[in-house]
Scaffold this active site. Structure first.
Site, PDB file in Angstrom:
ATOM      1  N   GLY A  27       0.792  -1.225   0.000  1.00  0.00           N
ATOM      2  CA  GLY A  27       0.000   0.000   0.000  1.00  0.00           C
ATOM      3  C   GLY A  27       0.823   1.272   0.000  1.00  0.00           C
ATOM      4  O   GLY A  27       0.284   2.347  -0.209  1.00  0.00           O
ATOM      5  N   CYS A  31     -26.891 -10.215 -17.824  1.00  0.00           N
ATOM      6  CA  CYS A  31     -26.206  -9.897 -19.070  1.00  0.00           C
ATOM      7  C   CYS A  31     -27.090 -10.296 -20.253  1.00  0.00           C
ATOM      8  O   CYS A  31     -27.567 -11.429 -20.332  1.00  0.00           O
ATOM      9  CB  CYS A  31     -24.866 -10.616 -19.131  1.00  0.00           C
ATOM     10  SG  CYS A  31     -24.034 -10.445 -20.717  1.00  0.00           S
ATOM     11  N   CYS A  47     -24.907 -13.247 -22.271  1.00  0.00           N
ATOM     12  CA  CYS A  47     -24.641 -14.582 -21.715  1.00  0.00           C
ATOM     13  C   CYS A  47     -25.587 -14.933 -20.567  1.00  0.00           C
ATOM     14  O   CYS A  47     -25.574 -16.050 -20.070  1.00  0.00           O
ATOM     15  CB  CYS A  47     -23.184 -14.688 -21.261  1.00  0.00           C
ATOM     16  SG  CYS A  47     -22.826 -13.779 -19.752  1.00  0.00           S
ATOM     17  N   CYS A  83     -22.030  -7.973 -19.686  1.00  0.00           N
ATOM     18  CA  CYS A  83     -20.849  -8.143 -18.850  1.00  0.00           C
ATOM     19  C   CYS A  83     -19.802  -7.114 -19.251  1.00  0.00           C
ATOM     20  O   CYS A  83     -19.568  -6.883 -20.440  1.00  0.00           O
ATOM     21  CB  CYS A  83     -20.234  -9.530 -19.059  1.00  0.00           C
ATOM     22  SG  CYS A  83     -21.209 -10.859 -18.370  1.00  0.00           S
ATOM     23  N   CYS A 135     -17.508 -13.166 -20.782  1.00  0.00           N
ATOM     24  CA  CYS A 135     -18.829 -13.265 -21.376  1.00  0.00           C
ATOM     25  C   CYS A 135     -18.781 -14.196 -22.595  1.00  0.00           C
ATOM     26  O   CYS A 135     -19.620 -15.088 -22.753  1.00  0.00           O
ATOM     27  CB  CYS A 135     -19.297 -11.866 -21.784  1.00  0.00           C
ATOM     28  SG  CYS A 135     -21.023 -11.775 -22.250  1.00  0.00           S
TER      29      CYS A 135
END
Lengths: 291, 285
Positions: B36, B246, B249, B271, B277
């Protein structure tokens, strides 16, 4: 999670002083061996003749017991604000040490702590009310946000609890609750000062500094703010160091007094005693010029 | 050394010179060692404008080897111009194989998404970062924000979130949600949606973040705690796609892009991760 509502940081009297200061000094310039001996009230100056160093304050030692109010009085440039700013870590002192009863049992010099520890001490164990509210408040945050800042720094991450606490504090300091989410930028001076007091008290600090809190307010507001501080002090048994050039404020608020001149303490003792029987010529002058 | 025949003559392997790559690798090692923490590095000139993924690209260039299988995505899609150009540049200067299949790729450079399929410990995800400093929102000075990081002083961002809740009833940050890494450093996860934040937490793979314009590198190593800032009574929430699926799909468990048909005013969803997808559609057909 810390619960500032319950978690008091006040130290009981059996545990020794809340704050002990030894030999505190703050120099601006390259200090030389003559600095201490050739400045002070006897020389009527705090500028070292040998090296030109400004001795803002030096050889300051005192102890403060829980629940008592210490006044620091003196003219402009006597080093009283420097003293408080050193203790609140706004300035780094040049010499001396200080021990806080609530930090490592008063065994460790707080000036030797790391920056992170100092910040924690500032946020959890101390509160500060500056003369100018712009110094103590972030005017871009709402009144509630300013109080929340203190609570968040102490680890309270619950919006509901923060708002309850901020509301209670504003109520105590007589700020209307409906102004909780307003910016203090648009408040009057007296109300800004009361928000600042609420912020300083957010975490039930063991030690509160008041730096000329009433200077710059008109007289009726001054009286209200002083009344407020007095009743809060009694109610919460606050330990306070109050800096003022105004002996009236000192008389009204404090139990003990340090009189400072040219960066040194010239007299200290019970406030009543100092006001009724001043020993040092400078104190006599101050008392005799009291309106 | 890689075989020079596989990529364009006149360039070093992966475009950057070896000493630049070495510096980048050092910075990456430091970033991994301090999760970080933003490590400064000397961002190089590239045949790509700063702000178009030069940070991520430099990390990829320093990491890539001839045996790597590369995937480059932009907002989840393999076919967007930014991704295509970066992929072309890398292929021309390295000759590595590329793929659109998340599970085959060893090295994935991404802009603003984490692929839907879970990544494994042998995969590295490289993020393109526009603004690495999560505190910039509340503090304009770099010197001050560095000090705030050093002292773990994040109260001002917390107050900002508090005021958000007071004013709007919720935290209004959409993408780029600030997170605490390993309980120490506050980090900007790059503008990934909130949906992807939980997938940084204790991940199996290494996440590297590069900001080319701002000259910072940081990392979330595998199995590191990543916690979004949240209040006890206002917990962190990901985007809500309940009742939506979606259109291509039929997936109901992926991050969806909203499409508005201008003529009919109809909203459809697909997606955001196009290769996932396509994979699902292929499996179904």
């Amino acid at each position: 999670m810390a619960q500032p509502e319950k978690e008091g940081n006040a130290v009981s009297k059996e545990q020794g002083p809340v704050l002990q200061v030894r030999g505190l000094g703050k120099f601006y310039g390259e200090a030389c061996p003559h600095c201490i001996n050739s400045t002070g009230p006897a020389w009527e100056s705090n500028i070292c003749p040998a090296c030109g160093t400004i001795v803002a304050c030096a050889e300051i030692s005192f102890a403060l017991m829980a629940g008592s109010v210490l006044g620091v009085v003196g003219e402009s440039g006597s080093g009283k604000s420097t003293l408080v700013q050193c203790l609140y870590f706004d300035l780094a002192p040049s010499t001396g040490e200080a021990f806080l009863g609530s930090y490592v049992g008063g065994k460790k010099n707080i000036f030797a702590a790391s920056a992170q520890e100092k910040r924690l001490m500032r946020n959890k164990l101390m509160g500060m009310v500056y003369q100018n509210p712009q110094q103590g408040l972030n005017l871009d945050f709402s009144a509630g946000g300013n109080i929340a800042e203190k609570l968040l720094m102490a680890g309270c991450f619950h919006v509901g609890r923060i708002r309850a606490r901020a509301g209670a504090l504003l109520e105590k300091t007589e700020v209307p609750l409906k102004r909780l989410d307003h910016l203090p930028r648009f408040f009057s001076g007296g109300m800004q000062q009361r928000v600042q007091i609420a912020k300083a008290l957010a975490n039930n600090p063991g030690l509160v500094f008041l730096d000329e809190v009433t200077t710059g307010l008109d007289v009726s507001v001054q009286a209200k703010v002083l009344d407020l501080i007095r009743s809060l002090q009694r109610e919460l048994a606050l330990t306070i160091i109050a800096v003022s050039h105004d002996l009236g404020v000192i008389r009204l608020l404090t139990d003990y007094t340090l009189v400072m001149k040219n960066g040194r303490i010239v007299e200290q003792g019970l406030t009543d005693q100092i006001l009724s029987d001043p020993q040092h010529p400078y104190t006599q002058l101050l008392v005799s010029s009291l309106l | 050394m890689a075989q020079r025949t596989r990529y364009k003559r006149g360039y070093n392997f992966a475009f950057l010179d070896e000493s630049s790559k070495k510096e980048l690798r050092r910075a990456m090692l430091k970033a991994v060692a301090i999760p970080g923490y933003q490590v400064p590095f000397a961002s190089r000139e590239l045949p790509l404008a700063q702000g178009w993924g030069t940070g991520g690209l430099q990390l990829t260039m320093a990491l890539i080897g001839p045996e790597d299988i590369l995937k480059v995505i932009d907002q989840g899609s393999d076919d967007v111009v930014n991704a295509v150009n970066i992929r072309k540049l890398l292929v021309q200067t390295t000759g590595v194989a590329t793929t659109e299949d998340t599970q085959r790729a060893t090295l994935i450079q991404t802009r603003h998404r984490i692929p839907e399929e879970p990544l494994c410990s042998w995969q590295i995800l490289v993020f393109q970062v526009p603004y690495p400093e999560p505190l910039r929102l509340v503090e304009p000075s770099e010197a001050k924000t560095r000090e705030m990081h050093a002292e773990a002083d994040y109260s001002r961002l917390w107050v900002h979130l508090y005021e958000d809740i007071v004013r709007w009833g919720e935290i209004t940050i959409g993408a780029q949600y600030p997170v605490m890494v390993n309980g120490r450093y506050l980090m900007d996860p790059s503008p990934i949606p909130r949906w992807d934040i939980p997938r940084l937490h204790m991940a199996d793979h290494l996440n590297l973040f590069g900001a080319g314009r701002e000259k910072r590198i940081y990392a979330v190593p595998p199995y590191t705690k990543v916690e979004p800032l949240e209040f006890e009574d206002y917990p962190f929430r990901v985007e809500d796609f309940r009742g939506k699926s979606c259109a291509a799909c039929g997936s109901t468990s992926t991050f969806l892009d909203e499409l508005l048909e201008e003529t009919t005013g109809k909203r459809t969803y697909t997606c955001s991760d196009t290769s996932y997808c396509a994979k699902k559609r292929a499996a179904r057909d």
